[in-house]
Each structure stands twice: as structure tokens, then as C-alpha cells.
Scaffold this motif. Structure first.
Motif, PDB file in Angstrom:
ATOM      1  N   ILE A   1       0.865  -1.185   0.000  1.00  0.00           N
ATOM      2  CA  ILE A   1       0.000   0.000   0.000  1.00  0.00           C
ATOM      3  C   ILE A   1       0.903   1.237   0.000  1.00  0.00           C
ATOM      4  O   ILE A   1       1.570   1.521   0.997  1.00  0.00           O
ATOM      5  N   PRO A   2       0.971   1.942  -1.127  1.00  0.00           N
ATOM      6  CA  PRO A   2       1.828   3.125  -1.187  1.00  0.00           C
ATOM      7  C   PRO A   2       1.095   4.348  -0.640  1.00  0.00           C
ATOM      8  O   PRO A   2      -0.040   4.624  -1.033  1.00  0.00           O
ATOM      9  N   VAL A   3       1.713   5.051   0.271  1.00  0.00           N
ATOM     10  CA  VAL A   3       1.109   6.272   0.824  1.00  0.00           C
ATOM     11  C   VAL A   3       2.114   7.409   0.688  1.00  0.00           C
ATOM     12  O   VAL A   3       3.321   7.184   0.569  1.00  0.00           O
ATOM     13  N   ASP A   4       1.586   8.647   0.721  1.00  0.00           N
ATOM     14  CA  ASP A   4       2.460   9.777   0.416  1.00  0.00           C
ATOM     15  C   ASP A   4       2.973  10.535   1.635  1.00  0.00           C
ATOM     16  O   ASP A   4       3.608  11.572   1.500  1.00  0.00           O
ATOM     17  N   SER A   5       2.702  10.009   2.842  1.00  0.00           N
ATOM     18  CA  SER A   5       3.254  10.668   4.029  1.00  0.00           C
ATOM     19  C   SER A   5       3.612   9.638   5.092  1.00  0.00           C
ATOM     20  O   SER A   5       3.015   8.555   5.152  1.00  0.00           O
ATOM     21  N   VAL A   6       4.572   9.998   5.922  1.00  0.00           N
ATOM     22  CA  VAL A   6       4.991   9.117   7.016  1.00  0.00           C
ATOM     23  C   VAL A   6       3.850   8.936   8.014  1.00  0.00           C
ATOM     24  O   VAL A   6       3.601   7.835   8.504  1.00  0.00           O
TER      25      VAL A   6
END
Length: 247
Positions: A51-56
Motif C-alpha cells: 500500500i503506497p502512501v504519500d506521508s509518514v
């Protein structure tokens, strides 16, 4: 005859993405050092999905919610609050098989979400470890293609353009390519292909220098090796999974 072929363009940087119409287009996310190389490796070694996400913060939150492995980097180092980094060597079969990985990276996952927000027809991720799977799929689909280089904080980088060039060199007979950045990418690849590691070292590629300073030469060599994790990561329903269709 050539007018019947789909188009192929190369975007050298996320900052240029809005110059391209990507509706009904296959967008290939390219982040050779190291996100898309690591994605291919983890899926090749049996990860259930990524699951790629754009924030830590999103990565940590989602990891807790679904009890997944949380991983990612900022500026080449493991991001604070995450368990694992962005090295393909962290995701062996013994470790990752059957598990879900939530991943965030400086450039690659950001570009993936940009492409989705701009209405990409569908999204796959490409790197040298899965070069052949990418090329075979693009040829088979007969659809417009955008090769999207993740670059480094919007600045063009050498290794992503090299991979774009490798793809173009293999698929160009099947596409209409009227795009200078694609020509530049293929020229770069043809000059480098006999020794890509030596080429980017000699040219003092910035991301090469950054990773070398962290002692990651082994990662660099791996990420430049074709077809050692030859699966097709395909984005659907919020996650990257192995595409099992026939090429």
C-alpha cells in the motif's frame, strides 16, 4: 501504419506531469533508487500487497490499523517512526511472504498519487529488476503510455531516465514516439548499457552519490540489474499487487 500505434511519452520529473494528458493512459512510475526496485522485489518474494502512501504519518496510522509492516525513507534514510527502510535487501521471502507492506518514499509514492489524482488510466511500477515484465505488458496492451520518472525532489535524475531509455529501446517499434525526452532517455541508456553502474559513477549522478555516502553500493548494483524480480506491480483498489495476466 505508424498512425495506428499508441503514443509513448516520457515525463522526466513530477513537476512536468501536468504537461501530459494521462487519461486512458498506462502510467509507469519509475523510481529506480529505490522505491520501485523494492516494490518489485517485495512482491516477487511473496508480499500479499503493498500500500503506497504519500506521508509518514499516513504510513504509521495505516500500519497500526491493519497490522501491516510500515516502511519508508526520507532523503535516503529510514523515516522516523517507521520500522523498515527502502532497501530491496530488507524484503526477503522469509520476511515478507504473505504480509502487507505500507510504504512511503521521498519521490516514488508521491508521484504515484499525483498520477492517480490526475486521472491515470492505470498505474504500474517499473525498475530494472522487472524490466522485461514492464516491456512485455506495454507491448501487449496497445494503449498510450507515459513513463513517469520520480526524479529527486522534482529535479531530473539519471537512473530514472536510464530506465525509461531501456524501456523505450525495447518497445519503440510498437509505439508512436514524438517526444524529445524519450529520445534523450534512449540515448542515455545506449551510452550506459554496457556498464550502468560505471556510467552513473563516472557521471557523478547525484542520487548515486547520496546512496554511496550511506554505504549502499550493494543496493545500487541490485537496482541496476535487469529481471531479478520480474513481476508486474499493478495498482488497484488502493494497493499494488502482482498482475497475473498473460503478457
Amino acid at each position: 501504419m505508424s498512425n495506428n500505434k499508441p503514443t509513448l511519452y516520457t515525463s522526466p520529473s513530477p513537476a512536468l506531469l501536468d504537461l501530459y494528458d494521462i487519461n486512458n493512459t498506462i502510467v509507469v512510475i519509475i523510481d529506480v533508487f529505490r522505491a520501485t526496485s523494492t516494490i518489485a522485489t517485495a512482491l516477487y518474494n511473496g508480499a500479499k500487497c503493498i500500500i503506497p502512501v504519500d506521508s509518514v504519518a499516513k504510513c504509521i496510522e495505516l500500519g497500526k490499523k491493519i497490522e501491516a509492516i510500515t516502511a519508508g525513507e526520507r532523503d535516503g534514510k529510514i523515516a522516523e517512526g517507521l520500522e523498515y527502510g527502502n532497501s530491496p535487501f530488507e524484503y526477503s521471502k522469509e520476511f515478507i511472504s504473505g504480509k502487507t507492506l505500507v510504504l512511503t518514499t521521498t519521490n516514488g509514492t508521491k508521484l504515484l498519487h499525483m498520477a492517480l489524482d490526475r486521472g491515470a488510466g492505470h498505474v504500474i511500477t517499473g525498475s530494472f529488476p522487472n524490466l522485461s515484465a514492464i516491456c512485455e505488458y506495454l507491448i501487449q496492451q496497445k494503449q498510450p503510455v507515459l513513463l513517469g520518472c520520480a526524479a529527486w525532489k522534482d529535479r531530473v535524475n539519471m537512473e530514472d531516465m536510464l530506465f525509461a531509455g531501456a524501456v523505450i529501446h525495447q518497445v519503440k517499434e510498437h509505439f508512436n514516439i514524438n517526444c524529445d525526452s524519450s529520445g534523450i532517455a534512449e540515448t542515455l541508456y545506449l551510452n550506459a548499457k554496457s556498464d550502468m553502474y560505471g556510467f552513473i559513477k563516472d557521471k557523478q549522478a547525484t542520487h548515486f552519490q547520496r546512496l554511496t555516502n550511506f554505504g549502499l553500493e550493494k543496493d545500487i548494483r541490485y537496482c541496476l540489474t535487469p529481471d531479478i524480480a520480474n513481476v508486474l506491480p499493478f495498482y488497484e483498489d488502493g494497493k499494488l499487487v502482482v498482475h497475473n495476466g498473460q503478457y
